[in-house]
Write an enzyme that holds these catalytic residues in place. Structure first.
Site, PDB file in Angstrom:
ATOM      1  N   CYS A 197       0.857  -1.185   0.000  1.00  0.00           N
ATOM      2  CA  CYS A 197       0.000   0.000   0.000  1.00  0.00           C
ATOM      3  C   CYS A 197       0.889   1.228   0.000  1.00  0.00           C
ATOM      4  O   CYS A 197       1.892   1.272   0.726  1.00  0.00           O
ATOM      5  CB  CYS A 197      -0.889  -0.012   1.238  1.00  0.00           C
ATOM      6  SG  CYS A 197      -2.007   1.398   1.352  1.00  0.00           S
ATOM      7  N   HIS A 227      -9.051  -3.960  -1.882  1.00  0.00           N
ATOM      8  CA  HIS A 227      -8.041  -3.184  -1.164  1.00  0.00           C
ATOM      9  C   HIS A 227      -8.364  -1.680  -1.237  1.00  0.00           C
ATOM     10  O   HIS A 227      -8.381  -0.985  -0.218  1.00  0.00           O
ATOM     11  CB  HIS A 227      -6.651  -3.460  -1.756  1.00  0.00           C
ATOM     12  CG  HIS A 227      -5.563  -2.623  -1.170  1.00  0.00           C
ATOM     13  ND1 HIS A 227      -4.554  -3.144  -0.386  1.00  0.00           N
ATOM     14  CD2 HIS A 227      -5.324  -1.273  -1.233  1.00  0.00           C
ATOM     15  CE1 HIS A 227      -3.754  -2.154   0.009  1.00  0.00           C
ATOM     16  NE2 HIS A 227      -4.194  -1.011  -0.498  1.00  0.00           N
ATOM     17  N   GLU A 228      -8.646  -1.198  -2.467  1.00  0.00           N
ATOM     18  CA  GLU A 228      -8.883   0.246  -2.624  1.00  0.00           C
ATOM     19  C   GLU A 228     -10.164   0.677  -1.925  1.00  0.00           C
ATOM     20  O   GLU A 228     -10.197   1.731  -1.277  1.00  0.00           O
ATOM     21  CB  GLU A 228      -8.920   0.626  -4.106  1.00  0.00           C
ATOM     22  CG  GLU A 228      -7.617   0.415  -4.856  1.00  0.00           C
ATOM     23  CD  GLU A 228      -6.392   0.974  -4.146  1.00  0.00           C
ATOM     24  OE1 GLU A 228      -6.516   2.005  -3.456  1.00  0.00           O
ATOM     25  OE2 GLU A 228      -5.321   0.362  -4.279  1.00  0.00           O
TER      26      GLU A 228
HETATM   27 NI    NI Z   1      -3.687   1.011  -0.165  1.00  0.00          NI
END
Ligand code: NI
Length: 177
Positions: free
Chosen positions: A100, A142-143
């Protein structure tokens, strides 16, 4: 200022519930998206959520282009996804390594749904409705987690599976997400 500072884990602004976008195709939204793209590209990321640059709106972008160094890697089309709704299509989950841009230099093994439908709007307000699996499904989850204040380490099941890139994958170049 097209390339914006990416907030790092520990910043309380990453933990907020982001707000819905109500106005599409506006100068403000277009400027936000330009800044997000420039920022993501400057850091070689595959995705970015607006809260990561301190903008508390339900906007994410992602793209995985083909890379000659990784001919087998899955590609994901360049996407702007606004006000997303995610619906897992089965209970099946699989673990995969994630990074990330808000947690640079680290990786963790994260369980995600393998099959997923996602709906939302693009920057013009047009409907997006896709059914995806594998890495594409992982990137979206994830986003979109960023929009609910969730960072991937919160989903790592065993903290033994969380660490620094060079220690986990010696000699490899890995991409932050
Ligand atoms: Ni991220």
């Amino acid at each position: 200022m097209p390339v914006r500072e990416v907030l790092h884990m520990g910043d309380a602004r990453l933990l907020r519930h982001a707000e819905e976008v109500r106005k599409f195709d506006s100068p403000e939204l277009n400027e936000l998206l330009k800044d997000m793209r420039d920022t993501m590209h400057s850091l070689d990321g595959v995705g970015l959520a607006a809260p990561q640059i301190g903008v508390n709106l339900r906007v994410v972008i992602f793209e995985v282009s083909s890379n000659p160094r990784y001919p087998d890697a899955e590609t994901v089309p360049q996407t702007v996804l606004i006000n997303p709704v995610l619906t897992p299509l089965s209970d099946a989950m699989e673990e995969g390594w994630e990074g990330c841009l808000s947690i640079p230099g680290m990786r963790g093994l994260v369980p995600r749904f393998t099959h997923l439908r996602y709906q939302g709007r693009d920057e013009y307000g047009a409907l997006i409705d896709r059914t995806v699996s594998g890495f594409h499904a992982r990137v979206v989850q994830h986003e979109c987690d960023h929009l609910d204040g969730i960072l991937y380490p919160m989903r790592v099941r065993d903290l033994k599976d969380f660490g620094f890139n060079e220690a986990l994958f010696p000699g490899e170049t890995v991409q932050d997400e």
